[in-house]
Design an enzyme around this catalytic site. Structure first.
Site, PDB file in Angstrom:
ATOM      1  N   TRP A  62      -9.325   1.608  -0.381  1.00 25.02           N
ATOM      2  CA  TRP A  62      -9.012   0.218   0.954  1.00 25.02           C
ATOM      3  C   TRP A  62     -10.153  -0.461   0.585  1.00 25.02           C
ATOM      4  O   TRP A  62     -11.225   0.627  -0.502  1.00 25.02           O
ATOM      5  CB  TRP A  62      -9.054   0.854   2.109  1.00 25.02           C
ATOM      6  N   SER A  86       3.702   4.392   7.962  1.00 26.20           N
ATOM      7  CA  SER A  86       4.471   5.001   6.899  1.00 26.20           C
ATOM      8  C   SER A  86       4.685   5.705   8.200  1.00 26.20           C
ATOM      9  O   SER A  86       4.535   5.794   8.568  1.00 26.20           O
ATOM     10  CB  SER A  86       3.263   5.114   6.316  1.00 26.20           C
ATOM     11  N   ASN A 106       0.969  -1.199   0.063  1.00 28.06           N
ATOM     12  CA  ASN A 106      -0.074  -0.093   0.087  1.00 28.06           C
ATOM     13  C   ASN A 106       1.011   1.319  -0.178  1.00 28.06           C
ATOM     14  O   ASN A 106       1.544   1.266  -0.319  1.00 28.06           O
ATOM     15  CB  ASN A 106      -0.610   0.223   1.420  1.00 28.06           C
ATOM     16  N   ASP A 107       0.666   2.387   1.422  1.00 24.63           N
ATOM     17  CA  ASP A 107       1.523   3.671   0.692  1.00 24.63           C
ATOM     18  C   ASP A 107       2.539   3.214   0.414  1.00 24.63           C
ATOM     19  O   ASP A 107       4.125   2.940   0.801  1.00 24.63           O
ATOM     20  CB  ASP A 107       1.729   3.604   2.069  1.00 24.63           C
TER      21      ASP A 107
HETATM   22  C1  FRU Z   1      -2.946   4.577   5.182  1.00 28.36           C
HETATM   23  C2  FRU Z   1      -2.618   4.021   6.450  1.00 28.36           C
HETATM   24  C3  FRU Z   1      -1.370   4.953   7.506  1.00 28.36           C
HETATM   25  C4  FRU Z   1      -1.082   3.162   7.964  1.00 28.36           C
HETATM   26  C5  FRU Z   1      -0.567   2.695   6.315  1.00 28.36           C
HETATM   27  C6  FRU Z   1      -0.919   0.512   7.223  1.00 28.36           C
HETATM   28  O1  FRU Z   1      -3.636   4.212   3.730  1.00 28.36           O
HETATM   29  O2  FRU Z   1      -3.597   3.576   6.657  1.00 28.36           O
HETATM   30  O3  FRU Z   1      -2.488   5.773   8.112  1.00 28.36           O
HETATM   31  O4  FRU Z   1       0.589   4.463   8.763  1.00 28.36           O
HETATM   32  O5  FRU Z   1      -2.443   2.726   5.591  1.00 28.36           O
HETATM   33  O6  FRU Z   1      -0.357  -0.355   6.314  1.00 28.36           O
END
Ligand code: FRU
Length: 500
Positions: free
Chosen positions: A298, A108, A47-48
């Site tokens: 998400w 993150s 993800n991020d």
């Molecule tokens: C954003 C998030 C952040 C968190 C991360 C967890 O997409 O929810 O706030 O640090 O992903 O994977």
């Protein structure tokens, strides 16, 4: 070796083995969805984007990664390096959960260069502890192997103005000091808090920099503050904003770090599509401000998981302020390195019967297409562009522009597998070129990014059509004619992408 280092090295080694084994299994498979030029992990979930930095002559991209499955799980930081933001080399995993304060994941955060070292500032997530989210530091001499600071967590509790939801530190240097913004919330109001430090280890709390007025979401994830000239920009990923679950916005205004104040002048969506989130910026070697977002969302249905991977990054985009105070979001110039064979059309007119825009010689799966439509000459009330169309007309991703309300809509209801929701935006026009609708489209195997009117707005979505669906057409919805001023297309592909 101290225990802390040994535990982390072991956790990283096990994770690396897992992702190598998973990637080896994917070699040679027929995968219709794997991007040909967008960044993906070797295998499994991402993800991020995290820790974006230009460091010692190369770009580093870290990312939220679950090396053990195609679903989200305890977060690690994956790592890749590039000389040009386009060709990425996969590197060993940088961070793995290994301490009580990050046992639920290394969430993150960001990266800085300090005392010759590459330092990562991240959120330790431990859902069974209180507080469950704390801010931590890890450092590396070689830019590859990271050790967690013995003094972690460096911020051990949220401020009274925040809550247990306290994450995603973005750190930058201003003068002799370091600043950090962190996302949090209180009673369902998203906010960003500010800290200051001289050594990255001891942080003093400066206060709430900005909070939602009640209309901008219940929790602000992944804040990023930077300046373009005098203008301060705060990029945020709010949760529950309006009827949207998650979105990515940018608030513009005036910021005074000394007294933790941010006066809002206006805001816009950083991207109006369905699949853009958690974007983070970096300063390129030549000073450009570049943003990279997670090209997914998400709750998305993720058809690519069947092929052993989930999630990818959107194209790197350059941010600049236009003279009229408008933010321009533009694909980075380096992307032109990828341009292969091309095709071109100009001065064509079509009706509801449609005009084919794809040249059969080139595959249209992975392409950059720059389309200019002459709205003054167009008599149709609404025009449509079908993308990734199947020969039988069953499958197509539909872009429509409605002249009467000025909205561009991306309709995924017949895009193939995956989610079918649409998105739309009011098209901002350039005063000088008011009669021209310019669409700069980047298509990859399972994505579409549309830069509208020279980057005045962007719309990004994942789409999962069949491999054979490669047609493209322009047509008038119902009556009238549509006038195409010009079209330029280039085939795009990164040779040997994802070879380990
Ligand atoms: C954003 C998030 C952040 C968190 C991360 C967890 O997409 O929810 O706030 O640090 O992903 O994977």
């Amino acid at each position: 070796m101290d225990n802390n280092k040994q535990r982390h090295d072991e956790a990283v080694a096990i994770a690396n083995n897992a992702v190598f084994a998973a990637a080896a299994e994917l070699q040679g498979q027929q995968d219709p969805y794997r991007p040909k030029y967008h960044f993906t992990a070797p295998a499994n979930w991402i993800n991020d984007p995290n820790g974006l930095i230009y460091y010692k002559g190369a770009y580093h991209l870290f990312y939220q990664h679950h090396p053990y499955s195609t679903k989200w799980g305890p977060m690690h930081w994956g790592h890749a390096r590039s000389e040009d933001l386009i060709h990425w080399k996969h590197l060993p995993i940088a961070l793995a959960p290994s301490e009580p304060y990050d046992e639920g994941g290394c969430f993150s955060g960001s990266a800085v260069e300090h005392e010759g070292m590459l330092k990562l500032i991240y959120t330790g997530h431990a859902p069974d502890r209180s507080p469950k989210q704390v801010q931590c530091v890890a450092m590396s001499q070689d830019g590859l192997h990271f050790d967690k600071a013995a003094a972690n967590p460096v911020i051990a509790a949220p401020p009274a103005e925040g809550s247990q939801e306290f994450r995603d530190p973005k750190v930058w240097r201003s003068g002799d000091e370091w600043y950090m913004v962190v996302g949090t919330e209180k009673d369902g109001i998203g906010k960003v808090v500010l800290y200051r430090s001289t050594d990255l280890m001891e942080w003093s709390y400066k206060g709430t920099l900005l909070e939602s007025d009640g209309s901008k979401g219940s929790m602000w994830e992944c804040p990023d503050l930077f300046f373009l000239g005098e203008q301060a920009l705060l990029v945020l990923s709010p949760m529950d904003m309006g009827d949207r679950k998650n979105c990515n916005i940018v608030i513009m205004g005036e910021c005074r770090l000394e007294d933790a104040s941010f006066t809002e002048r206006g805001w816009m969506d950083l991207d109006y599509g369905t699949d853009y989130y958690a974007a983070q910026t970096l300063r390129a070697g030549d000073g450009r401000r570049i943003v990279i977002g997670w090209m997914d969302m998400w709750g998305a249905s993720e058809p690519s998981a069947r092929y052993g991977w989930t999630g990818c990054m959107a194209l790197p985009r350059e941010l600049t302020m236009l003279e009229d105070g408008i933010l321009r979001i533009h694909p980075v110039a380096e992307l032109q390195l990828l341009r292969g064979s091309s095709w071109q059309l100009s001065e064509l007119q079509t009706t509801k019967d449609g005009l084919s825009l794809a040249d059969s010689v080139h595959t249209q799966l992975c392409a950059e297409i720059l389309i200019e439509l002459d709205l003054e000459q167009t008599t149709a009330e609404q025009l449509g562009i079908g993308i990734r169309c199947s020969a039988d007309g069953q499958e197509e991703t539909l872009l429509t522009y409605n002249k009467s309300n000025g909205r561009l809509t991306l309709d995924r209801s017949r895009s193939g597998e995956g989610d079918t929701s649409s998105s739309s935006c009011l098209v901002p026009f350039d005063e000088v070129n008011k009669g021209i609708l310019q669409l700069h489209v980047f298509l990859d195997s399972s994505s579409i990014e549309i830069f509208i009117n020279d980057g005045r707005a962007v719309m990004t979505s994942r789409i999962y059509p069949k491999l054979e669906s490669r047609g493209m057409r322009l047509f008038a919805v119902n009556h009238g004619t549509v006038v195409l001023k010009s079209l330029m297309g280039w085939h795009l592909e990164v040779e040997g992408k994802d070879r380990m």
